[in-house]
Scaffold this motif. Structure first.
Motif, short mmCIF file in Angstrom:
data_model
loop_
_atom_site.label_atom_id
_atom_site.label_comp_id
_atom_site.label_asym_id
_atom_site.label_seq_id
_atom_site.Cartn_x
_atom_site.Cartn_y
_atom_site.Cartn_z
N THR A 1 -9.63 -41.53 -79.14
CA THR A 1 -8.44 -41.44 -78.17
C THR A 1 -8.06 -39.73 -78.06
OG1 THR A 1 -6.64 -41.43 -79.91
CG2 THR A 1 -7.66 -43.69 -79.07
N ALA A 2 -7.01 -39.57 -77.37
CA ALA A 2 -6.43 -38.18 -77.17
C ALA A 2 -6.00 -37.74 -78.69
CB ALA A 2 -5.48 -37.92 -76.23
N LYS A 3 -5.78 -38.73 -79.64
CA LYS A 3 -5.14 -38.35 -80.77
C LYS A 3 -6.23 -38.31 -81.91
CE LYS A 3 -0.96 -37.97 -79.30
NZ LYS A 3 -0.35 -36.47 -79.11
N ALA A 4 -7.35 -39.32 -82.07
CA ALA A 4 -8.13 -39.39 -83.03
C ALA A 4 -9.22 -40.28 -82.79
CB ALA A 4 -7.47 -39.84 -84.36
N MET A 5 -10.22 -40.51 -83.62
CA MET A 5 -11.27 -41.17 -83.60
C MET A 5 -11.21 -42.45 -84.66
SD MET A 5 -15.44 -40.27 -83.51
CE MET A 5 -15.40 -39.57 -84.88
N VAL A 6 -11.10 -43.67 -84.13
CA VAL A 6 -10.83 -44.52 -85.29
C VAL A 6 -11.65 -45.98 -84.58
CG1 VAL A 6 -8.50 -44.14 -85.39
CG2 VAL A 6 -9.12 -45.46 -83.34
N VAL B 1 -4.29 -55.79 -85.48
CA VAL B 1 -4.61 -54.97 -85.03
C VAL B 1 -3.97 -53.67 -84.82
CG1 VAL B 1 -6.18 -54.12 -82.73
CG2 VAL B 1 -6.42 -56.46 -83.57
N LEU B 2 -4.09 -52.56 -85.78
CA LEU B 2 -3.28 -51.45 -85.37
C LEU B 2 -4.20 -50.31 -85.48
CD1 LEU B 2 -0.75 -52.18 -88.45
CD2 LEU B 2 -0.46 -52.40 -86.14
N VAL B 3 -4.52 -49.72 -84.30
CA VAL B 3 -5.50 -48.71 -84.21
C VAL B 3 -5.01 -47.44 -85.01
CG1 VAL B 3 -6.48 -47.20 -82.75
CG2 VAL B 3 -6.11 -49.75 -82.18
N GLY B 4 -5.82 -46.82 -85.81
CA GLY B 4 -5.62 -45.48 -86.36
C GLY B 4 -4.96 -45.75 -87.91
N ARG C 1 -6.08 -32.93 -97.99
CA ARG C 1 -6.34 -33.98 -97.59
C ARG C 1 -6.50 -34.04 -95.79
NH1 ARG C 1 -3.97 -38.42 -95.33
NH2 ARG C 1 -1.88 -37.53 -95.18
N LEU C 2 -5.19 -33.50 -95.33
CA LEU C 2 -5.39 -33.46 -93.89
C LEU C 2 -6.37 -32.68 -93.15
CD1 LEU C 2 -1.34 -33.29 -93.36
CD2 LEU C 2 -2.77 -35.30 -92.88
N THR C 3 -6.85 -31.40 -93.87
CA THR C 3 -7.84 -30.67 -93.27
C THR C 3 -9.09 -31.22 -93.40
OG1 THR C 3 -6.79 -28.71 -94.09
CG2 THR C 3 -9.47 -28.55 -93.67
N GLU C 4 -9.51 -32.26 -94.68
CA GLU C 4 -10.65 -32.98 -94.54
C GLU C 4 -10.55 -34.17 -93.55
OE1 GLU C 4 -14.40 -34.57 -95.71
OE2 GLU C 4 -13.43 -32.62 -96.02
N ALA C 5 -9.77 -34.77 -93.15
CA ALA C 5 -9.34 -35.70 -92.25
C ALA C 5 -9.58 -35.09 -90.92
CB ALA C 5 -8.21 -36.37 -92.26
N ALA C 6 -9.35 -34.09 -90.50
CA ALA C 6 -9.61 -33.19 -89.49
C ALA C 6 -11.07 -32.97 -89.21
CB ALA C 6 -8.61 -31.81 -89.30
N ARG C 7 -11.48 -32.57 -90.26
CA ARG C 7 -13.10 -32.04 -90.22
C ARG C 7 -13.76 -33.34 -89.72
NH1 ARG C 7 -17.70 -32.50 -93.02
NH2 ARG C 7 -16.45 -33.48 -94.60
N THR C 8 -13.52 -34.66 -90.49
CA THR C 8 -14.48 -35.64 -90.24
C THR C 8 -13.83 -36.49 -89.05
OG1 THR C 8 -12.93 -36.96 -91.75
CG2 THR C 8 -14.80 -36.06 -92.40
N GLY C 9 -12.89 -36.26 -88.35
CA GLY C 9 -12.03 -36.87 -87.14
C GLY C 9 -11.54 -38.13 -87.50
N THR C 10 -10.81 -38.28 -88.51
CA THR C 10 -10.19 -39.36 -89.00
C THR C 10 -8.74 -39.39 -89.31
OG1 THR C 10 -10.77 -38.73 -91.44
CG2 THR C 10 -12.27 -40.24 -90.36
N LEU C 11 -8.20 -38.37 -88.59
CA LEU C 11 -6.80 -38.15 -88.57
C LEU C 11 -6.24 -39.34 -87.79
CD1 LEU C 11 -6.26 -34.33 -88.02
CD2 LEU C 11 -5.72 -35.78 -90.25
N THR C 12 -5.11 -39.93 -88.25
CA THR C 12 -4.39 -41.08 -87.38
C THR C 12 -3.53 -40.45 -86.52
OG1 THR C 12 -2.37 -41.32 -88.89
CG2 THR C 12 -4.70 -42.41 -89.39
N PRO C 13 -2.93 -41.44 -85.39
CA PRO C 13 -1.88 -40.81 -84.42
C PRO C 13 -0.82 -40.13 -85.22
CG PRO C 13 -3.14 -42.51 -83.76
CD PRO C 13 -3.69 -42.27 -84.89
N GLY C 14 -0.28 -41.02 -86.38
CA GLY C 14 0.98 -40.37 -86.98
C GLY C 14 0.66 -39.32 -87.70
N GLU C 15 -0.48 -38.76 -87.99
CA GLU C 15 -0.64 -37.61 -88.57
C GLU C 15 -0.85 -36.22 -87.87
OE1 GLU C 15 -3.07 -39.40 -92.63
OE2 GLU C 15 -4.22 -38.84 -90.86
#
Length: 454
Positions: free
Chosen positions: A43-48, A94-97, A350-364
């Motif tokens: 999505t425009a926010k994250a990959m889930v 079903v809760l995306v992200g 934690r957030l930097t690693e999630a950003a690098r791997t593309g796993t940040l949630t929309p809430g983050e």
């Protein structure tokens, strides 16, 4: 008797209305369990990963990889058996992200060689199901590409770049860890193809219309050989829209100051020498920011344009700019004002690693009230960044470098940093902005100043 249920792309939240299929995790004929992830979307926010609320046999998929689907469009159909009195037809979780809330035991996968039977609420006949396949999840380690398996690519942007320009990823030897294909690998191929085309093309051919790959905007007549067009979609498109809106709506101004960071660096070294978790420089700067915002709350606000009001906020959700292979993202540390340096260090990591791997949630990625931009990591001294709409300000930090500096009346070599504050001139005037920045600089030069607010 089997019943065929249709699973549609669920509401993604955060105002998102569409998603791009990055990778299917199941094939037609596969047996899936309730709440098993079936497709990876961007999505425009994250990959889930999107979990399916039904268990049974996949009978159809809708959309190839790279296709954009709107919310509510069919994703796949699942043939389920007669529901029992004890088991519901689907979980509905079903809760995306954010994943699902089903028990872990129900999120099992069908492994290669397992009998082709439906999970829990249905039974599939062997003749109706294709041979089971080993399921691949986005969190699994990248493996070398095989003839009929997934190709390890660092991001959907790289996969799209290759697809739009006709590059066969299976023919590439990735330069990343374990053969991971990086953006540079694809760009090297494009440059090589461009060079060959330039050498072999006749003058008449160079002025002829260039056929665009499927799904691409045609290149204009006479366009340079090797021209690459990258659609502004996904995260890159969202960033473009947000920055454009910020520039249109916010009358911003920037002030800056040089500061002697020698004592701050010494304080950090002393903290880390004392044992325990290491404290990052970014965490110390974040602690300075939250202390400064407590003294100058005008900068922890936003403008409600419809009501013509400035809304001051009682909490600090601190965003920080992070450059990734997928583009610029701004993860948000919730309640940064209530965290100490050790907690901030852990959350940044934690957030930097999630950003690098593309796993940040929309809430983050949403809800920030102030942004810290450490552009010094790029080796530059200063910048006038665009404010992260709808926030009111952004603190920029340049590189810390040894420079001649007058210290206690004598010339000395000190660790100097340039600090900048870009602010919304609607929420405060230059005096307030200057006071904020001067306080930040004082804390950098004399960390003991922070003791007043600890």
């Amino acid at each position: 008797m089997a019943q065929v249920l249709e699973f549609k792309l669920p509401d993604l939240g955060e105002g998102l209305t569409e998603a791009e299929i990055v990778r299917w995790l199941v094939q037609v004929g596969d047996v899936v369990a309730i709440d098993q992830p079936v497709v990876e979307v961007e999505t425009a926010k994250a990959m889930v990963e999107v979990p399916c609320p039904y268990g049974g046999v996949v009978t159809a998929r809708f959309g190839e990889e790279g296709t954009e689907l709107p919310v509510g469009a069919p994703l796949l159909t699942v043939a389920v058996g007669e529901p029992s009195a004890q088991e519901p037809e689907g979980s509905g979780n079903v809760l995306v992200g954010y994943g699902t809330q089903a028990p872990a035991a129900r999120r099992r996968r069908v492994r290669a060689g397992a009998p082709a039977t439906a999970a829990r609420n249905g039974t599939a006949r062997p003749e109706d199901a294709a041979p089971p396949r080993t399921q691949v999840t986005a969190s699994a380690p990248a493996a070398p590409a095989v003839a009929d398996g997934p190709v390890p690519v660092i991001s959907p942007l790289v996969r799209r770049l290759a697809r739009d320009n006709g590059v066969d990823l299976r023919q590439l030897a990735g330069s990343g860890p374990d053969g991971l294909i990086l953006r540079a690998d694809v760009e090297d191929v494009l440059r090589a193809n461009s060079a060959r085309a330039a050498v072999t093309a006749a003058p008449a051919e160079r002025t002829a219309p260039v056929a665009a790959p499927a799904g691409r905007t045609p290149v204009a007549t006479g366009a340079p050989a090797g021209e690459v067009r990258i659609p502004l979609k996904g995260i890159r498109g969202a960033v473009a829209d947000k920055l454009s809106r910020s520039r249109r709506e916010i009358p911003d101004a920037t002030c800056w100051v040089d500061a002697d960071a020698t004592e701050l660096m010494r304080a950090r070294a002393a903290m880390n020498a004392a044992g325990g978790s290491k404290i990052s420089l970014l965490a110390l700067l974040a602690r300075v920011c939250t202390a400064a915002l407590a003294r100058f709350p005008e900068l922890n606000s936003y403008v409600d344009t419809e009501a013509r009001e400035v809304v001051r906020l009682g909490h600090v959700h601190l965003g920080f700019a992070a450059q990734t292979e997928r583009g610029l993202v701004v993860p948000v540390v919730r309640d940064a004002h209530a965290r100490d340096a050790e907690s901030l260090t852990g959350e940044f990591a934690r957030l930097t690693e999630a950003a690098r791997t593309g796993t940040l949630t929309p809430g983050e990625l949403t809800g920030g009230t102030f942004t810290l931009n450490n552009y010094g990591v790029f080796g530059v001294d200063g910048s006038t960044p665009i404010i992260n709409h709808p926030e009111a300000a952004m603190l920029g930090v340049g590189r810390i470098i040894a420079k001649p500096w007058v210290h206690e009346g004598e010339l000395a070599v000190r660790q100097v940093v340039q600090l900048s504050l870009t602010f919304d001139h609607r929420v405060c005037d230059g005096g307030t902005a200057g006071g904020f920045l001067r306080y930040v600089a004082d804390c950098v030069e004399q960390p003991a100043v922070l003791l007043r607010t600890l």
